[in-house]
Design a protein around this motif. Structure first.
Motif, PDB file in Angstrom:
ATOM      1  N   GLU A 110       0.821  -1.213   0.000  1.00  0.00           N
ATOM      2  CA  GLU A 110       0.000   0.000   0.000  1.00  0.00           C
ATOM      3  C   GLU A 110       0.854   1.261   0.000  1.00  0.00           C
ATOM      4  O   GLU A 110       0.544   2.231  -0.703  1.00  0.00           O
ATOM      5  CB  GLU A 110      -0.931  -0.007   1.209  1.00  0.00           C
ATOM      6  CG  GLU A 110      -1.911   1.166   1.198  1.00  0.00           C
ATOM      7  CD  GLU A 110      -2.975   1.040   2.264  1.00  0.00           C
ATOM      8  OE1 GLU A 110      -4.145   0.810   1.904  1.00  0.00           O
ATOM      9  OE2 GLU A 110      -2.635   1.161   3.456  1.00  0.00           O
ATOM     10  N   LEU A 113       2.043   2.140  -3.567  1.00  0.00           N
ATOM     11  CA  LEU A 113       1.069   2.365  -4.639  1.00  0.00           C
ATOM     12  C   LEU A 113       0.876   3.857  -4.888  1.00  0.00           C
ATOM     13  O   LEU A 113       0.806   4.662  -3.961  1.00  0.00           O
ATOM     14  CB  LEU A 113      -0.273   1.734  -4.264  1.00  0.00           C
ATOM     15  CG  LEU A 113      -1.381   1.797  -5.317  1.00  0.00           C
ATOM     16  CD1 LEU A 113      -1.002   0.971  -6.542  1.00  0.00           C
ATOM     17  CD2 LEU A 113      -2.703   1.305  -4.727  1.00  0.00           C
ATOM     18  N   ARG A 114       0.780   4.217  -6.169  1.00  0.00           N
ATOM     19  CA  ARG A 114       0.542   5.600  -6.566  1.00  0.00           C
ATOM     20  C   ARG A 114      -0.609   5.651  -7.567  1.00  0.00           C
ATOM     21  O   ARG A 114      -0.854   4.701  -8.302  1.00  0.00           O
ATOM     22  CB  ARG A 114       1.797   6.218  -7.203  1.00  0.00           C
ATOM     23  CG  ARG A 114       3.018   6.228  -6.304  1.00  0.00           C
ATOM     24  CD  ARG A 114       2.844   7.173  -5.123  1.00  0.00           C
ATOM     25  NE  ARG A 114       4.053   7.244  -4.314  1.00  0.00           N
ATOM     26  CZ  ARG A 114       4.330   6.422  -3.292  1.00  0.00           C
ATOM     27  NH1 ARG A 114       3.465   5.454  -2.981  1.00  0.00           N
ATOM     28  NH2 ARG A 114       5.438   6.556  -2.595  1.00  0.00           N
ATOM     29  N   PHE A 115      -1.279   6.781  -7.624  1.00  0.00           N
ATOM     30  CA  PHE A 115      -2.386   6.962  -8.575  1.00  0.00           C
ATOM     31  C   PHE A 115      -1.892   6.743 -10.003  1.00  0.00           C
ATOM     32  O   PHE A 115      -2.601   6.185 -10.841  1.00  0.00           O
ATOM     33  CB  PHE A 115      -2.973   8.362  -8.430  1.00  0.00           C
ATOM     34  CG  PHE A 115      -4.292   8.541  -9.108  1.00  0.00           C
ATOM     35  CD1 PHE A 115      -5.459   8.058  -8.542  1.00  0.00           C
ATOM     36  CD2 PHE A 115      -4.381   9.207 -10.325  1.00  0.00           C
ATOM     37  CE1 PHE A 115      -6.689   8.217  -9.172  1.00  0.00           C
ATOM     38  CE2 PHE A 115      -5.603   9.373 -10.959  1.00  0.00           C
ATOM     39  CZ  PHE A 115      -6.758   8.880 -10.384  1.00  0.00           C
ATOM     40  N   TYR A 223      -0.272   7.506  -1.452  1.00  0.00           N
ATOM     41  CA  TYR A 223      -1.230   7.393  -2.556  1.00  0.00           C
ATOM     42  C   TYR A 223      -2.110   8.633  -2.628  1.00  0.00           C
ATOM     43  O   TYR A 223      -2.345   9.180  -3.715  1.00  0.00           O
ATOM     44  CB  TYR A 223      -2.095   6.147  -2.395  1.00  0.00           C
ATOM     45  CG  TYR A 223      -3.150   6.004  -3.478  1.00  0.00           C
ATOM     46  CD1 TYR A 223      -2.837   5.466  -4.716  1.00  0.00           C
ATOM     47  CD2 TYR A 223      -4.462   6.441  -3.258  1.00  0.00           C
ATOM     48  CE1 TYR A 223      -3.790   5.355  -5.717  1.00  0.00           C
ATOM     49  CE2 TYR A 223      -5.420   6.339  -4.247  1.00  0.00           C
ATOM     50  CZ  TYR A 223      -5.080   5.793  -5.477  1.00  0.00           C
ATOM     51  OH  TYR A 223      -6.029   5.691  -6.456  1.00  0.00           O
ATOM     52  N   SER A 226      -0.343  11.499  -4.215  1.00  0.00           N
ATOM     53  CA  SER A 226      -0.274  11.382  -5.678  1.00  0.00           C
ATOM     54  C   SER A 226      -1.622  11.669  -6.329  1.00  0.00           C
ATOM     55  O   SER A 226      -1.686  12.261  -7.417  1.00  0.00           O
ATOM     56  CB  SER A 226       0.212   9.976  -6.070  1.00  0.00           C
ATOM     57  OG  SER A 226      -0.757   8.974  -5.778  1.00  0.00           O
ATOM     58  N   TRP A 227      -2.703  11.295  -5.669  1.00  0.00           N
ATOM     59  CA  TRP A 227      -4.061  11.495  -6.204  1.00  0.00           C
ATOM     60  C   TRP A 227      -4.460  12.965  -6.129  1.00  0.00           C
ATOM     61  O   TRP A 227      -5.096  13.511  -7.035  1.00  0.00           O
ATOM     62  CB  TRP A 227      -5.016  10.631  -5.396  1.00  0.00           C
ATOM     63  CG  TRP A 227      -6.414  10.518  -5.917  1.00  0.00           C
ATOM     64  CD1 TRP A 227      -6.879  10.870  -7.157  1.00  0.00           C
ATOM     65  CD2 TRP A 227      -7.541  10.015  -5.195  1.00  0.00           C
ATOM     66  NE1 TRP A 227      -8.232  10.599  -7.254  1.00  0.00           N
ATOM     67  CE2 TRP A 227      -8.654  10.073  -6.062  1.00  0.00           C
ATOM     68  CE3 TRP A 227      -7.703   9.499  -3.913  1.00  0.00           C
ATOM     69  CZ2 TRP A 227      -9.925   9.649  -5.666  1.00  0.00           C
ATOM     70  CZ3 TRP A 227      -8.952   9.068  -3.529  1.00  0.00           C
ATOM     71  CH2 TRP A 227     -10.062   9.142  -4.397  1.00  0.00           C
TER      72      TRP A 227
END
Length: 317
Positions: A110, A113-115, A223, A226-227
């Motif tokens: 988790e 993870l990136r957008f 994440y 990035s979002w």
């Protein structure tokens, strides 16, 4: 008797056509962290256009269903959408996002993870489809969160013939989160805004209160950072290919205002509010949550006909 035989024969032929309306083929996309699996829906048509379907947020699989942590919700919205388009001579590809269902092996930790990982995956599918001689043109359709992912994958991408935003947000994610928590006490609202302001600036936040840990736990903050970089209004304005913005007026998750914000940002886009369509693309005449819930858990209820007609016109224009 002869008339009866003709009726029976016609019924058998009609049934045969219905069963063969969409042939499904399994397909996979290789990524550095594992395979992402999907299905191509093939209509009975020669060299059809193909629409890449991108599912929305959370543990939503290629069929539009959720099954995670003991919670299950089956509505088959994306599967039914693919079948409906196949009946109109349009191919589709739908896929399980990385980390979901059959693509679970492609997951990342988790914190890693990136957008942009989701965007890169979609770009990989676009490249794959553009090289497939069975299809004439590649269109991208993003549902809910998938709308922003599809937009980003389509910017400056000549392989994408057209883009469809279906129930896509028109505001950044942090705005939506703060709106969803607007009914909380002032202290909670101020704390959420403070956390979001920090994440927007690219800075992680420590000492998250237990009550907000699900939303802002440390492992998910990279994440979110990035979002939060992306404003759908700014991204859609960069699209040069034809764009269709669709929104249901009975959607209790994404508002008509979101669709209007996207339209304002790209005035040349086609735009349509679909009467009595909710977030899972089913006909629903009420915004009462109990009535809505029944459609979210009904895999046999078809997707709205007007939705299929509108997409067909856009793709075949």
């Amino acid at each position: 008797m002869k008339q009866l035989r003709l009726i029976i024969l016609f019924s058998i032929l009609s049934l045969s056509v219905t069963v063969r309306a969409m042939e499904e083929q399994s397909v996979s996309l290789d990524t550095p962290t594992g395979k992402i699996n999907g299905k191509i829906g093939l209509p009975d048509a020669k060299k059809p256009p193909i629409v890449l379907l991108i599912a929305g947020s959370g543990p939503t699989d290629m069929d539009g269903n959720t099954n995670s942590g003991g919670f299950s919700m089956k509505n088959n919205s994306l599967k039914l959408l693919a079948e409906g388009l196949a009946q109109r001579g349009i191919a589709t590809l739908r896929f399980d996002k990385r980390g979901i269902a059959s693509s679970s092996a492609a997951t990342k930790k988790e914190r890693d993870l990136r957008f942009e990982d989701y965007v890169t995956d979609v770009q990989g599918w676009i490249d794959r489809l553009s090289e497939d001689s069975r299809f004439s043109d590649v269109f991208v359709l993003g549902h809910s969160e998938g709308s922003l992912i599809g937009m980003l994958a389509s910017v400056d991408n000549p392989k994408v013939k057209g883009f469809i935003s279906l129930a896509g947000a028109g505001r950044p994610a942090y705005d939506i989160i703060e709106e969803q928590l607007s009914g909380q006490p002032a202290e909670v609202r101020h704390l959420v805004k403070s956390i979001n302001d920090s994440l927007k600036a690219g800075k992680e936040v420590s000492n998250i209160p237990m009550g907000l840990m699900t939303l802002f736990r440390p492992s998910v903050q990279p994440y979110l950072i990035s979002w939060y970089r992306y404003n759908p209004q700014e991204v859609i304005a960069k699209l040069r290919q034809p764009v269709l913005i669709l929104q249901g007026d009975k959607d209790v998750q994404v508002s008509e205002e979101d669709a209007k914000l996207l339209k304002q940002s790209l005035p040349k886009a086609q735009f349509q509010i679909l009467k009595d369509m909710n977030h899972v693309l089913k006909t629903c005449e009420s915004v009462d949550m109990q009535v809505q819930q029944a459609t979210y858990a009904n895999p046999d209820l078809p997707v709205q006909e007007d939705l299929l007609i509108t997409i067909e016109k856009f793709v075949k224009r």
